[in-house]
Write a protein that holds these residues in place. Sequence first.
Motif, mmCIF file in Angstrom:
data_model
loop_
_atom_site.group_PDB
_atom_site.id
_atom_site.type_symbol
_atom_site.label_atom_id
_atom_site.label_comp_id
_atom_site.label_asym_id
_atom_site.label_seq_id
_atom_site.Cartn_x
_atom_site.Cartn_y
_atom_site.Cartn_z
ATOM 1 N N PHE A 1 0.860 -1.186 0.000
ATOM 2 C CA PHE A 1 0.000 0.000 0.000
ATOM 3 C C PHE A 1 0.898 1.239 0.000
ATOM 4 O O PHE A 1 0.820 2.097 0.873
ATOM 5 C CB PHE A 1 -0.958 0.024 1.198
ATOM 6 N N ALA A 2 1.730 1.323 -1.031
ATOM 7 C CA ALA A 2 2.831 2.289 -1.060
ATOM 8 C C ALA A 2 2.431 3.697 -1.462
ATOM 9 O O ALA A 2 3.240 4.630 -1.312
ATOM 10 C CB ALA A 2 3.916 1.794 -2.022
ATOM 11 N N VAL B 1 4.227 -1.611 -3.879
ATOM 12 C CA VAL B 1 3.006 -2.235 -4.404
ATOM 13 C C VAL B 1 1.805 -1.399 -3.979
ATOM 14 O O VAL B 1 1.683 -1.008 -2.813
ATOM 15 C CB VAL B 1 2.836 -3.681 -3.894
ATOM 16 N N GLU B 2 0.919 -1.127 -4.920
ATOM 17 C CA GLU B 2 -0.251 -0.272 -4.672
ATOM 18 C C GLU B 2 -1.308 -0.609 -5.716
ATOM 19 O O GLU B 2 -0.979 -0.975 -6.852
ATOM 20 C CB GLU B 2 0.169 1.202 -4.774
ATOM 21 N N GLY C 1 -1.894 4.719 -11.459
ATOM 22 C CA GLY C 1 -1.427 6.093 -11.620
ATOM 23 C C GLY C 1 -0.415 6.479 -10.559
ATOM 24 O O GLY C 1 0.588 7.158 -10.849
ATOM 25 N N MET C 2 -0.654 6.060 -9.328
ATOM 26 C CA MET C 2 0.301 6.356 -8.259
ATOM 27 C C MET C 2 1.598 5.588 -8.463
ATOM 28 O O MET C 2 2.692 6.097 -8.186
ATOM 29 C CB MET C 2 -0.323 6.048 -6.896
ATOM 30 N N VAL D 1 8.163 -1.199 -9.058
ATOM 31 C CA VAL D 1 6.771 -0.905 -8.716
ATOM 32 C C VAL D 1 5.862 -1.976 -9.299
ATOM 33 O O VAL D 1 6.177 -2.610 -10.309
ATOM 34 C CB VAL D 1 6.338 0.485 -9.231
ATOM 35 N N GLU D 2 4.706 -2.143 -8.643
ATOM 36 C CA GLU D 2 3.722 -3.132 -9.086
ATOM 37 C C GLU D 2 2.330 -2.626 -8.731
ATOM 38 O O GLU D 2 2.042 -2.360 -7.559
ATOM 39 C CB GLU D 2 3.980 -4.472 -8.399
ATOM 40 N N ALA D 3 1.478 -2.488 -9.745
ATOM 41 C CA ALA D 3 0.074 -2.133 -9.523
ATOM 42 C C ALA D 3 -0.715 -3.423 -9.307
ATOM 43 O O ALA D 3 -0.745 -4.295 -10.186
ATOM 44 C CB ALA D 3 -0.478 -1.360 -10.709
#
Length: 404
Positions: free
Chosen positions: A267-268, A286-287, A291-292, A311-313
């Motif tokens: 929940f970054a 990870v989030e 977009g974030m 990063v990982e959505a």
Amino acid sequence: MSYLIERLGHQGDGIAAGPVFAPMTLPGEQVTGTLNGQRLTDIRIEAPSDRRVAPPCRHFKACGGCQLQHADDAFVATFKEGVVRAALAAHGLETAFLPIATSPAQARRRATLSARRTKKAAMAGFHGRASDVIVEIPDCRLLHPDLMHAVPVAEALALHTASRKGGLDVAVCLSQGGLDVHIMGGKPLDGPLRVMLAQLAETHDLARLSWEDEVIAMRRAPLQRFGTADVLPPPGAFLQATAEGEAALLADVKAAMEGATRIVDIFAGCGTFALPLSQMARTHAVEGDSGMMDALDAGWRKADGLKQVTVEARDLYRRPLLPDELKRYDGAVIDPPRAGAEAQIAQLITAGVQRIAYVSCNPVTFARDAAALVAGGYILSALRVVDQFRWSSHVELVARFTLA
């Protein structure tokens, strides 16, 4: 009839036997008033508490933005720590509390203002206590002085874009480029409205003006700095409420991650923790919001001197990170929404990640997740209440877990 206030509830109201709820009262006070159901109105303080103080803001009695300005700072700190202690005790837990970190007055750098047209003009502010009536806040003691410039912006937006029957929610945030304004609600967006909004952004010198998911005008990049990286968040992205609160959370998160070489930030958001942590270790963020994640990635790529950040959505509620994915990390940071992260905590326990920093905005779900971690072999070694929402009943915290 007279009532003795026995304690405060989680929403900051005094509670007498019954229960009877009495806003703006304190434990030990003897009060009278008119009972409407379970709620006391027209309250008169017959015997005040020695912890009662004069509210610093003249809007306090009408405005719903604050609940605890009538109590001294020491009482508020004890109350908020007590909420966390009670939540932990419900699961048979206790730990050492580090000193509370309370943000100063006039430090809030983001807020959502309510705005509405009137017969002759428009008004903007916060909703009144337990009401949908808007209270104007020209002398607010909560918002940063630079954020107060958003009030006339919200009024102008309501005047030109709100229907007579409905209002607007205007989320405003301070950035390196100036005011970042995000509008929710209002008329359907069309060509003439886009032109008018762009003109309004020019008139009020806004960094960015967004309508729902569409950026109408970006005159300067509304950058946020996380560590040494500058990040351009998407409209309406989450940001910690005060710079002081963010710094307190980050300091404890860094302390919890000391010695880690590979960190996962769950929940970054846009990188509040991941980017500063990348100064000390390789970090995977990870989030659920792509977009974030794009904003975090772009900020990392433009910064110098940072270790690798990936990063990982991913929807962490439907697809929590699994033990095989987590075993490569020796540190985990988790900052979930109010619902907590029950499923993800179970996977962290199975993976046996050595150190965990847990940031929470809900003591109840935190205590539930903390109990699972302790049952899974972790030690809750320290906890700090971080009071970013000064004078409110809202409680945030950061806690440190290590594998026994």
